[in-house]
Design a protein around this motif. Sequence first.
Motif, PDB file in Angstrom:
ATOM      1  N   ASP A  48      31.849  44.069 -21.305  1.00  0.00           N
ATOM      2  CA  ASP A  48      30.960  43.043 -20.770  1.00  0.00           C
ATOM      3  C   ASP A  48      30.021  43.635 -19.721  1.00  0.00           C
ATOM      4  O   ASP A  48      30.433  44.464 -18.904  1.00  0.00           O
ATOM      5  CB  ASP A  48      31.780  41.903 -20.148  1.00  0.00           C
ATOM      6  N   ASP A  49      28.775  43.145 -19.730  1.00  0.00           N
ATOM      7  CA  ASP A  49      27.808  43.589 -18.721  1.00  0.00           C
ATOM      8  C   ASP A  49      28.117  42.947 -17.378  1.00  0.00           C
ATOM      9  O   ASP A  49      28.878  41.975 -17.277  1.00  0.00           O
ATOM     10  CB  ASP A  49      26.400  43.202 -19.163  1.00  0.00           C
ATOM     11  N   PHE A  50      27.491  43.506 -16.355  1.00  0.00           N
ATOM     12  CA  PHE A  50      27.703  43.006 -14.998  1.00  0.00           C
ATOM     13  C   PHE A  50      26.412  43.226 -14.211  1.00  0.00           C
ATOM     14  O   PHE A  50      25.850  44.328 -14.217  1.00  0.00           O
ATOM     15  CB  PHE A  50      28.860  43.760 -14.330  1.00  0.00           C
ATOM     16  N   SER A  51      25.938  42.157 -13.548  1.00  0.00           N
ATOM     17  CA  SER A  51      24.686  42.258 -12.791  1.00  0.00           C
ATOM     18  C   SER A  51      24.822  41.557 -11.446  1.00  0.00           C
ATOM     19  O   SER A  51      25.653  40.654 -11.276  1.00  0.00           O
ATOM     20  CB  SER A  51      23.522  41.624 -13.575  1.00  0.00           C
ATOM     21  N   VAL A  52      23.995  42.000 -10.501  1.00  0.00           N
ATOM     22  CA  VAL A  52      23.908  41.332  -9.206  1.00  0.00           C
ATOM     23  C   VAL A  52      22.435  41.115  -8.869  1.00  0.00           C
ATOM     24  O   VAL A  52      21.563  41.861  -9.309  1.00  0.00           O
ATOM     25  CB  VAL A  52      24.595  42.133  -8.077  1.00  0.00           C
ATOM     26  N   GLU A  96      27.671  50.876  -5.850  1.00  0.00           N
ATOM     27  CA  GLU A  96      26.471  51.531  -6.398  1.00  0.00           C
ATOM     28  C   GLU A  96      25.503  50.508  -6.984  1.00  0.00           C
ATOM     29  O   GLU A  96      24.279  50.621  -6.820  1.00  0.00           O
ATOM     30  CB  GLU A  96      26.878  52.529  -7.479  1.00  0.00           C
ATOM     31  N   ILE A  97      26.041  49.496  -7.642  1.00  0.00           N
ATOM     32  CA  ILE A  97      25.177  48.467  -8.228  1.00  0.00           C
ATOM     33  C   ILE A  97      24.438  47.710  -7.127  1.00  0.00           C
ATOM     34  O   ILE A  97      23.230  47.446  -7.231  1.00  0.00           O
ATOM     35  CB  ILE A  97      26.009  47.501  -9.097  1.00  0.00           C
ATOM     36  N   ILE A  98      25.143  47.381  -6.048  1.00  0.00           N
ATOM     37  CA  ILE A  98      24.500  46.669  -4.931  1.00  0.00           C
ATOM     38  C   ILE A  98      23.441  47.562  -4.291  1.00  0.00           C
ATOM     39  O   ILE A  98      22.355  47.101  -3.907  1.00  0.00           O
ATOM     40  CB  ILE A  98      25.551  46.218  -3.915  1.00  0.00           C
ATOM     41  N   ALA A 139      10.721  33.973  -1.560  1.00  0.00           N
ATOM     42  CA  ALA A 139      11.784  34.968  -1.479  1.00  0.00           C
ATOM     43  C   ALA A 139      11.521  36.096  -2.450  1.00  0.00           C
ATOM     44  O   ALA A 139      10.852  35.923  -3.474  1.00  0.00           O
ATOM     45  CB  ALA A 139      13.141  34.325  -1.769  1.00  0.00           C
ATOM     46  N   SER A 140      12.064  37.254  -2.100  1.00  0.00           N
ATOM     47  CA  SER A 140      11.970  38.433  -2.964  1.00  0.00           C
ATOM     48  C   SER A 140      13.338  38.722  -3.563  1.00  0.00           C
ATOM     49  O   SER A 140      14.374  38.466  -2.931  1.00  0.00           O
ATOM     50  CB  SER A 140      11.476  39.631  -2.162  1.00  0.00           C
ATOM     51  N   PHE A 141      13.343  39.288  -4.784  1.00  0.00           N
ATOM     52  CA  PHE A 141      14.583  39.469  -5.531  1.00  0.00           C
ATOM     53  C   PHE A 141      14.679  40.906  -6.045  1.00  0.00           C
ATOM     54  O   PHE A 141      13.714  41.446  -6.572  1.00  0.00           O
ATOM     55  CB  PHE A 141      14.620  38.520  -6.733  1.00  0.00           C
ATOM     56  N   GLY A 142      15.869  41.487  -5.861  1.00  0.00           N
ATOM     57  CA  GLY A 142      16.157  42.798  -6.446  1.00  0.00           C
ATOM     58  C   GLY A 142      17.358  42.683  -7.358  1.00  0.00           C
ATOM     59  O   GLY A 142      18.392  42.136  -6.960  1.00  0.00           O
ATOM     60  N   ILE A 143      17.240  43.182  -8.573  1.00  0.00           N
ATOM     61  CA  ILE A 143      18.300  43.033  -9.578  1.00  0.00           C
ATOM     62  C   ILE A 143      18.774  44.402 -10.023  1.00  0.00           C
ATOM     63  O   ILE A 143      17.986  45.331 -10.190  1.00  0.00           O
ATOM     64  CB  ILE A 143      17.806  42.230 -10.805  1.00  0.00           C
ATOM     65  N   ALA A 144      20.071  44.504 -10.215  1.00  0.00           N
ATOM     66  CA  ALA A 144      20.659  45.727 -10.754  1.00  0.00           C
ATOM     67  C   ALA A 144      21.898  45.355 -11.546  1.00  0.00           C
ATOM     68  O   ALA A 144      22.473  44.284 -11.353  1.00  0.00           O
ATOM     69  CB  ALA A 144      20.998  46.713  -9.645  1.00  0.00           C
ATOM     70  N   GLY A 145      22.291  46.236 -12.437  1.00  0.00           N
ATOM     71  CA  GLY A 145      23.478  45.963 -13.237  1.00  0.00           C
ATOM     72  C   GLY A 145      23.936  47.198 -13.955  1.00  0.00           C
ATOM     73  O   GLY A 145      23.362  48.277 -13.820  1.00  0.00           O
ATOM     74  N   THR A 146      24.976  47.032 -14.723  1.00  0.00           N
ATOM     75  CA  THR A 146      25.506  48.132 -15.521  1.00  0.00           C
ATOM     76  C   THR A 146      25.637  47.662 -16.948  1.00  0.00           C
ATOM     77  O   THR A 146      25.765  46.469 -17.217  1.00  0.00           O
ATOM     78  CB  THR A 146      26.878  48.585 -14.990  1.00  0.00           C
ATOM     79  N   ARG A 147      25.601  48.600 -17.877  1.00  0.00           N
ATOM     80  CA  ARG A 147      25.699  48.265 -19.282  1.00  0.00           C
ATOM     81  C   ARG A 147      26.942  48.912 -19.864  1.00  0.00           C
ATOM     82  O   ARG A 147      27.613  49.712 -19.222  1.00  0.00           O
ATOM     83  CB  ARG A 147      24.455  48.736 -20.034  1.00  0.00           C
ATOM     84  N   LEU A 148      27.221  48.540 -21.099  1.00  0.00           N
ATOM     85  CA  LEU A 148      28.377  49.095 -21.800  1.00  0.00           C
ATOM     86  C   LEU A 148      28.361  50.626 -21.767  1.00  0.00           C
ATOM     87  O   LEU A 148      27.381  51.248 -22.145  1.00  0.00           O
ATOM     88  CB  LEU A 148      28.373  48.610 -23.260  1.00  0.00           C
ATOM     89  N   THR A 188      23.719  40.464 -18.837  1.00  0.00           N
ATOM     90  CA  THR A 188      22.865  41.639 -19.014  1.00  0.00           C
ATOM     91  C   THR A 188      21.795  41.666 -17.930  1.00  0.00           C
ATOM     92  O   THR A 188      21.497  40.648 -17.291  1.00  0.00           O
ATOM     93  CB  THR A 188      22.194  41.614 -20.384  1.00  0.00           C
ATOM     94  N   LEU A 189      21.185  42.833 -17.753  1.00  0.00           N
ATOM     95  CA  LEU A 189      20.128  42.973 -16.761  1.00  0.00           C
ATOM     96  C   LEU A 189      18.942  42.069 -17.097  1.00  0.00           C
ATOM     97  O   LEU A 189      18.365  41.429 -16.205  1.00  0.00           O
ATOM     98  CB  LEU A 189      19.679  44.437 -16.688  1.00  0.00           C
ATOM     99  N   SER A 190      18.584  41.989 -18.364  1.00  0.00           N
ATOM    100  CA  SER A 190      17.448  41.151 -18.754  1.00  0.00           C
ATOM    101  C   SER A 190      17.722  39.679 -18.453  1.00  0.00           C
ATOM    102  O   SER A 190      16.841  38.951 -17.993  1.00  0.00           O
ATOM    103  CB  SER A 190      17.138  41.339 -20.236  1.00  0.00           C
ATOM    104  N   LYS A 191      18.953  39.227 -18.705  1.00  0.00           N
ATOM    105  CA  LYS A 191      19.302  37.842 -18.409  1.00  0.00           C
ATOM    106  C   LYS A 191      19.306  37.594 -16.909  1.00  0.00           C
ATOM    107  O   LYS A 191      18.878  36.525 -16.431  1.00  0.00           O
ATOM    108  CB  LYS A 191      20.676  37.508 -19.003  1.00  0.00           C
ATOM    109  N   ALA A 192      19.793  38.570 -16.137  1.00  0.00           N
ATOM    110  CA  ALA A 192      19.802  38.435 -14.678  1.00  0.00           C
ATOM    111  C   ALA A 192      18.380  38.302 -14.147  1.00  0.00           C
ATOM    112  O   ALA A 192      18.130  37.540 -13.194  1.00  0.00           O
ATOM    113  CB  ALA A 192      20.506  39.633 -14.055  1.00  0.00           C
ATOM    114  N   ILE A 193      17.440  39.021 -14.742  1.00  0.00           N
ATOM    115  CA  ILE A 193      16.037  38.921 -14.324  1.00  0.00           C
ATOM    116  C   ILE A 193      15.499  37.518 -14.614  1.00  0.00           C
ATOM    117  O   ILE A 193      14.787  36.931 -13.798  1.00  0.00           O
ATOM    118  CB  ILE A 193      15.194  40.005 -15.013  1.00  0.00           C
ATOM    119  N   GLU A 194      15.871  36.961 -15.745  1.00  0.00           N
ATOM    120  CA  GLU A 194      15.460  35.593 -16.065  1.00  0.00           C
ATOM    121  C   GLU A 194      15.996  34.600 -15.032  1.00  0.00           C
ATOM    122  O   GLU A 194      15.277  33.707 -14.570  1.00  0.00           O
ATOM    123  CB  GLU A 194      15.978  35.202 -17.448  1.00  0.00           C
TER     124      GLU A 194
END
Length: 415
Positions: free
Chosen positions: A263-267, A375-377, A358-367, A325-331
């Motif tokens: 499973d993906d993981f994003s913040v 590191e993700i934060i 507000a400003s947003f920064g997104i990061a995540g990891t993939r399979l 996923t990262l793309s979904k987190a961006i949405e």
Amino acid sequence: MAGNTDDISLPESLDPKAIDAAIAERSWLLRFPPQLEAMFERDTGPQRCHELIVRAYIGIIVYNLFAIADLWAAPHLFMTAFWVRVVFFTPVSLALTASLYLSPPAFLRESIMCLGGGALAIGTIIYLMAASGGSPQPSLHESMILVVLFLTVVQRVRFWYLLPVCLACLLAHSLALAEFYAYPVGPQVATNMVFGAGVIFSLVASYTMERDLRLHYLLSLRDRALNSELDRMSRRDMLTGLGNRRALEETLADCEPSIGQPDDFSVVLIDIDHFKMFNDTAGHQAGDLCLKRVAGIVQAELRGQADLVFRFGGEEFIVVLPKTTLSKAIEIAERMRCAIEAAAIPHPAPAAAPVVTASFGIAGTRLGHRLGAVEIIANADSALYAAKRSGRNQVWPRPASLDTIATMDRALRKA
């Protein structure tokens, strides 16, 4: 008898006021309201079954040891008593005791003890009195009080189950004396009065013990509720009601083993633009109201219980998105950004935008990408600074690159 209930969680539907009401009421019926009664049985039932089993084995051993008394007090009854105790009473009692390993409901559990520890024992005693051939054996009818004491003091059978059993024992004692032993009226009355007093004292003790047990349970339940509330408060930011840094660290620790797995993981890191100007111009009370408004907007955009938002510090928030996923987190971040801007919270500083953004920064990891939560934060923090450098009030990576990111995601999954 209640066992250790400290580690048992409280249901969210439990109203702490119901506990206080039950403590204040102290119902003489020895019965809680339905929800509390169900919790009482859930919390104490397994431990009670274990204790009943151990004590039942002790009772069976002691009962059989009375064969020694039979040998000395009534030698002519010894073989009859031996077979009654060993061949009949012991196997049946062991079978009933074994059923307690299944942790039956309260009604069956207490009834089994009344049957095995009460009815069977009294029945065998009366049988031996009948077999004595009219020769009085005081040790037999006197031992009936031991059965009552065993049920009351040792097994602590619940009062409303014990009451009919004790009354039945008193009646059986009186009838057995009159039927099998030719005692004069005076000694019969005296013997029955002594037995009756023992029954009454046992019932009073049983009622008192169960009342105290239930009160102790309610007090421990109230302590657990208070501790649970304090624990919940220790994980909440008092201003916004969101999770605080402690709650965030615990959540990330729970997520850590699954990060980089199937499973993906994003913040998502969120920073209110020009918030220092807001505070300096409008004051801290207005700033606090702004923080609460923004926190509510962000929380309203979460998809469900799996998505969690925390106050990261000052004017920053962090959203944890498991299985995203990262793309979904961006949405999701873009939706939050638009919602904050659409709320049109006035920004008092002349140098800032007219409304709060507000400003947003997104990061995540993939399979297959093994990154730790820290590191993700850190990557999300770098993305947040990129969003700020690019003019604020935007998501980074930018939503315009979603198609590219989705294509990269699919390529990485096929690789």
